[in-house]
Design a protein around this motif. Structure first.
Motif, PDB file in Angstrom:
ATOM      1  N   TYR A  53       6.150  -3.961  -6.338  1.00  0.00           N
ATOM      2  CA  TYR A  53       7.230  -2.758  -7.433  1.00  0.00           C
ATOM      3  C   TYR A  53       9.337  -3.185  -6.293  1.00  0.00           C
ATOM      4  CZ  TYR A  53       3.539  -0.046  -7.958  1.00  0.00           C
ATOM      5  OH  TYR A  53       2.186   0.436  -8.744  1.00  0.00           O
ATOM      6  N   ARG A  54       9.639  -4.059  -7.431  1.00  0.00           N
ATOM      7  CA  ARG A  54      10.855  -4.350  -6.615  1.00  0.00           C
ATOM      8  C   ARG A  54      12.247  -3.403  -6.693  1.00  0.00           C
ATOM      9  NH1 ARG A  54      10.662 -10.412  -9.515  1.00  0.00           N
ATOM     10  NH2 ARG A  54      10.055  -8.622 -11.240  1.00  0.00           N
TER      11      ARG A  54
ATOM     12  N   PRO B  51       9.031   9.571   1.317  1.00  0.00           N
ATOM     13  CA  PRO B  51       8.792   9.189   0.409  1.00  0.00           C
ATOM     14  C   PRO B  51      10.065   8.563  -0.848  1.00  0.00           C
ATOM     15  CG  PRO B  51       8.063  11.585   0.617  1.00  0.00           C
ATOM     16  CD  PRO B  51       9.568  10.427   1.931  1.00  0.00           C
ATOM     17  N   ARG B  52       9.343   7.575  -1.592  1.00  0.00           N
ATOM     18  CA  ARG B  52      10.027   7.000  -3.048  1.00  0.00           C
ATOM     19  C   ARG B  52       8.992   7.332  -3.791  1.00  0.00           C
ATOM     20  NH1 ARG B  52       9.295   1.118   0.006  1.00  0.00           N
ATOM     21  NH2 ARG B  52      10.469   2.009   1.412  1.00  0.00           N
ATOM     22  N   THR B  53      10.710   6.825  -4.904  1.00  0.00           N
ATOM     23  CA  THR B  53      10.115   6.725  -6.202  1.00  0.00           C
ATOM     24  C   THR B  53      10.414   5.246  -6.559  1.00  0.00           C
ATOM     25  OG1 THR B  53      10.900   9.040  -6.597  1.00  0.00           O
ATOM     26  CG2 THR B  53      10.651   7.797  -9.039  1.00  0.00           C
ATOM     27  N   VAL B  54       9.485   4.912  -7.637  1.00  0.00           N
ATOM     28  CA  VAL B  54       9.509   3.442  -7.764  1.00  0.00           C
ATOM     29  C   VAL B  54       9.672   3.008  -9.695  1.00  0.00           C
ATOM     30  CG1 VAL B  54       9.062   2.597  -5.991  1.00  0.00           C
ATOM     31  CG2 VAL B  54       7.019   2.580  -7.141  1.00  0.00           C
ATOM     32  N   CYS B  55      10.421   2.059 -10.068  1.00  0.00           N
ATOM     33  CA  CYS B  55       9.568   1.912 -11.617  1.00  0.00           C
ATOM     34  C   CYS B  55       8.970   1.230 -11.679  1.00  0.00           C
ATOM     35  CB  CYS B  55      10.828   1.193 -12.400  1.00  0.00           C
ATOM     36  SG  CYS B  55      11.839   1.184 -13.957  1.00  0.00           S
ATOM     37  N   MET B  56       8.035   1.539 -13.106  1.00  0.00           N
ATOM     38  CA  MET B  56       6.904   1.112 -12.942  1.00  0.00           C
ATOM     39  C   MET B  56       6.961  -0.291 -14.600  1.00  0.00           C
ATOM     40  SD  MET B  56       3.894   1.519 -11.738  1.00  0.00           S
ATOM     41  CE  MET B  56       2.651   1.577 -13.791  1.00  0.00           C
ATOM     42  N   SER B  57       7.988   0.172 -15.072  1.00  0.00           N
ATOM     43  CA  SER B  57       8.340  -1.430 -16.064  1.00  0.00           C
ATOM     44  C   SER B  57       8.463  -2.564 -15.826  1.00  0.00           C
ATOM     45  CB  SER B  57       9.872  -1.214 -16.163  1.00  0.00           C
ATOM     46  OG  SER B  57      11.302  -1.574 -15.660  1.00  0.00           O
TER      47      SER B  57
ATOM     48  N   LYS C 228       9.634  -5.727 -16.000  1.00  0.00           N
ATOM     49  CA  LYS C 228      10.975  -6.046 -15.250  1.00  0.00           C
ATOM     50  C   LYS C 228      10.930  -5.713 -14.101  1.00  0.00           C
ATOM     51  CE  LYS C 228      14.729  -3.111 -17.073  1.00  0.00           C
ATOM     52  NZ  LYS C 228      16.062  -2.964 -17.454  1.00  0.00           N
ATOM     53  N   CYS C 229      10.375  -4.280 -13.147  1.00  0.00           N
ATOM     54  CA  CYS C 229      10.158  -4.294 -12.629  1.00  0.00           C
ATOM     55  C   CYS C 229       9.896  -4.421 -11.389  1.00  0.00           C
ATOM     56  CB  CYS C 229      11.112  -2.459 -12.159  1.00  0.00           C
ATOM     57  SG  CYS C 229      12.755  -2.264 -13.088  1.00  0.00           S
ATOM     58  N   ARG C 230       8.047  -5.029 -11.947  1.00  0.00           N
ATOM     59  CA  ARG C 230       7.927  -5.054 -11.314  1.00  0.00           C
ATOM     60  C   ARG C 230       6.377  -6.255 -11.380  1.00  0.00           C
ATOM     61  NH1 ARG C 230       2.127  -1.580 -13.922  1.00  0.00           N
ATOM     62  NH2 ARG C 230       2.364  -2.681 -15.627  1.00  0.00           N
ATOM     63  N   ARG C 231       5.605  -6.930  -9.665  1.00  0.00           N
ATOM     64  CA  ARG C 231       4.991  -7.620 -10.246  1.00  0.00           C
ATOM     65  C   ARG C 231       3.563  -8.286  -9.532  1.00  0.00           C
ATOM     66  NH1 ARG C 231       7.471 -12.633  -7.123  1.00  0.00           N
ATOM     67  NH2 ARG C 231       7.455 -11.793  -5.172  1.00  0.00           N
ATOM     68  N   ALA C 232       2.444  -8.919 -10.296  1.00  0.00           N
ATOM     69  CA  ALA C 232       1.484  -9.206  -9.510  1.00  0.00           C
ATOM     70  C   ALA C 232       1.100 -10.084  -8.197  1.00  0.00           C
ATOM     71  CB  ALA C 232       0.147  -9.264 -10.129  1.00  0.00           C
ATOM     72  N   VAL C 233       0.952  -9.764  -7.173  1.00  0.00           N
ATOM     73  CA  VAL C 233       0.936 -10.395  -6.462  1.00  0.00           C
ATOM     74  C   VAL C 233      -0.821 -10.830  -5.747  1.00  0.00           C
ATOM     75  CG1 VAL C 233       2.929 -10.511  -5.804  1.00  0.00           C
ATOM     76  CG2 VAL C 233       1.398  -9.247  -4.554  1.00  0.00           C
ATOM     77  N   LEU C 234      -0.958 -11.829  -5.634  1.00  0.00           N
ATOM     78  CA  LEU C 234      -2.677 -12.094  -5.009  1.00  0.00           C
ATOM     79  C   LEU C 234      -1.966 -12.160  -3.412  1.00  0.00           C
ATOM     80  CD1 LEU C 234      -5.053 -12.772  -5.820  1.00  0.00           C
ATOM     81  CD2 LEU C 234      -5.179 -14.917  -5.683  1.00  0.00           C
ATOM     82  N   VAL C 235      -3.362 -11.222  -2.676  1.00  0.00           N
ATOM     83  CA  VAL C 235      -3.733 -10.243  -1.158  1.00  0.00           C
ATOM     84  C   VAL C 235      -4.872 -10.930  -1.104  1.00  0.00           C
ATOM     85  CG1 VAL C 235      -3.146  -9.163   0.187  1.00  0.00           C
ATOM     86  CG2 VAL C 235      -1.163  -8.851  -1.125  1.00  0.00           C
ATOM     87  N   GLY C 236      -4.832 -12.104  -0.530  1.00  0.00           N
ATOM     88  CA  GLY C 236      -7.031 -13.050  -0.354  1.00  0.00           C
ATOM     89  C   GLY C 236      -7.046 -12.580  -1.658  1.00  0.00           C
ATOM     90  N   ASP C 237      -8.268 -12.202  -1.484  1.00  0.00           N
ATOM     91  CA  ASP C 237      -8.463 -11.842  -2.884  1.00  0.00           C
ATOM     92  C   ASP C 237      -8.452 -11.388  -4.136  1.00  0.00           C
ATOM     93  OD1 ASP C 237     -10.158 -14.156  -2.026  1.00  0.00           O
ATOM     94  OD2 ASP C 237     -12.079 -13.369  -0.554  1.00  0.00           O
ATOM     95  N   GLU C 238      -8.193 -10.424  -3.533  1.00  0.00           N
ATOM     96  CA  GLU C 238      -7.033  -8.659  -4.514  1.00  0.00           C
ATOM     97  C   GLU C 238      -5.794  -8.652  -5.185  1.00  0.00           C
ATOM     98  OE1 GLU C 238      -7.008  -4.119  -3.736  1.00  0.00           O
ATOM     99  OE2 GLU C 238      -8.247  -5.055  -2.076  1.00  0.00           O
ATOM    100  N   THR C 239      -5.741  -8.512  -6.863  1.00  0.00           N
ATOM    101  CA  THR C 239      -4.226  -8.654  -6.768  1.00  0.00           C
ATOM    102  C   THR C 239      -3.689  -6.913  -6.822  1.00  0.00           C
ATOM    103  OG1 THR C 239      -5.230 -10.310  -8.651  1.00  0.00           O
ATOM    104  CG2 THR C 239      -3.542  -8.622  -8.913  1.00  0.00           C
ATOM    105  N   LYS C 240      -2.384  -7.505  -6.739  1.00  0.00           N
ATOM    106  CA  LYS C 240      -2.109  -6.270  -5.667  1.00  0.00           C
ATOM    107  C   LYS C 240      -0.148  -6.405  -6.411  1.00  0.00           C
ATOM    108  CE  LYS C 240      -4.389  -5.043  -1.909  1.00  0.00           C
ATOM    109  NZ  LYS C 240      -3.236  -4.272  -0.058  1.00  0.00           N
ATOM    110  N   MET C 241       0.009  -4.999  -6.960  1.00  0.00           N
ATOM    111  CA  MET C 241       1.278  -4.631  -7.383  1.00  0.00           C
ATOM    112  C   MET C 241       2.466  -4.063  -6.521  1.00  0.00           C
ATOM    113  SD  MET C 241       2.156  -4.833 -10.888  1.00  0.00           S
ATOM    114  CE  MET C 241       0.589  -4.243 -11.078  1.00  0.00           C
TER     115      MET C 241
END
Length: 233
Positions: free
Chosen positions: A185-186, A162-168, A170-183
């Motif tokens: 977490y960097r 299990p992991r904890t990630v940041c939602m701000s 500057k720490c995430r970006r939207a990427v297009l996977v097929g026809d769906e936009t996913k988040m």
């Protein structure tokens, strides 16, 4: 602890229930090796005759002195039993609810199910829409039916830890996977996080303050927790 109601009819005693209850407790002791005491100290008797008396008076029904005294005795006895019950409860050893593992685990499971259920509902709705679109196309071009009804499929992939990630932002970006936009977490703030009662993807879950890498004052802000991720097939 045992509480009997409507006890005036049995003169504020267990009556015939006593033998049945003792039989059940004996079987429980033999099967589970757990002794449950059934004694005067943990047994209480109440009656609702005083409520009946008030209802009669409110409806204008007159009672003679003997009946009134009977209701008074019932009320006085119930008051004494209530005081004895409260004293008994107040003097019991404290019990940590979190130590009741079965209840605690059930609560955690219910909380964790909210996200998977939402994902399943979304996937079902997407497939319903795909089926409707396919139906319209088949009416115009029947050979499409040979390809089958298109369906989106997904699989739950548990994370190794299990992991904890940041939602701000500057720490995430939207990427297009097929026809769906996913988040994406960097910033993985805690790659191996074993908190047990956090709800997945619940922003600023109060339980995150117990994460060892979090600032106890405001570290949980903009953070979410993951047990798994959903992968399209």
């Amino acid at each position: 602890m045992f509480v009997f109601t409507n006890a005036r009819s049995t003169f504020f005693t267990p009556g015939t229930t006593s033998a049945l209850l003792r039989g059940l407790l004996k079987k429980h002791r033999e099967d589970q090796n757990v002794e449950v005491p059934f004694v005067k100290e943990n047994t209480f008797f109440f009656d609702s005759e005083s409520f009946r008396y008030l209802a009669l008076r409110k409806n204008g029904i007159q009672l003679d002195n003997e009946q009134t005294l009977s209701y008074i005795r019932s009320w006085d006895h119930s008051v004494k039993e209530y005081a004895r019950l409260m004293k008994f409860i107040a003097t019991r050893p404290l019990h940590g609810v979190k130590k009741t593992l079965s209840l605690n685990e059930a609560e955690q499971l219910i909380r964790k199910l909210s996200r998977p259920i939402a994902e399943i509902a979304r996937l079902i709705e997407e497939n319903i829409q795909l089926a409707k679109e396919c139906k319209k196309k088949v009416l115009n071009k029947s050979d499409i039916v040979l390809k089958g009804i298109p369906q989106n499929k997904a699989a739950v992939k548990p994370l190794q830890h299990p992991r904890t990630v940041c939602m701000s932002d500057k720490c995430r970006r939207a990427v297009l996977v097929g026809d769906e936009t996913k988040m994406e977490y960097r910033s993985i703030c805690h790659d191996v996080c074993y908190l047990k009662s956090v709800v997945q993807e619940r922003l600023s879950d109060p339980e995150l303050e117990y994460c060892e890498v979090m600032d106890p004052d405001n570290g949980k802000i903009f953070h979410i927790f993951f047990y798994y991720y959903l992968d399209d097939l």
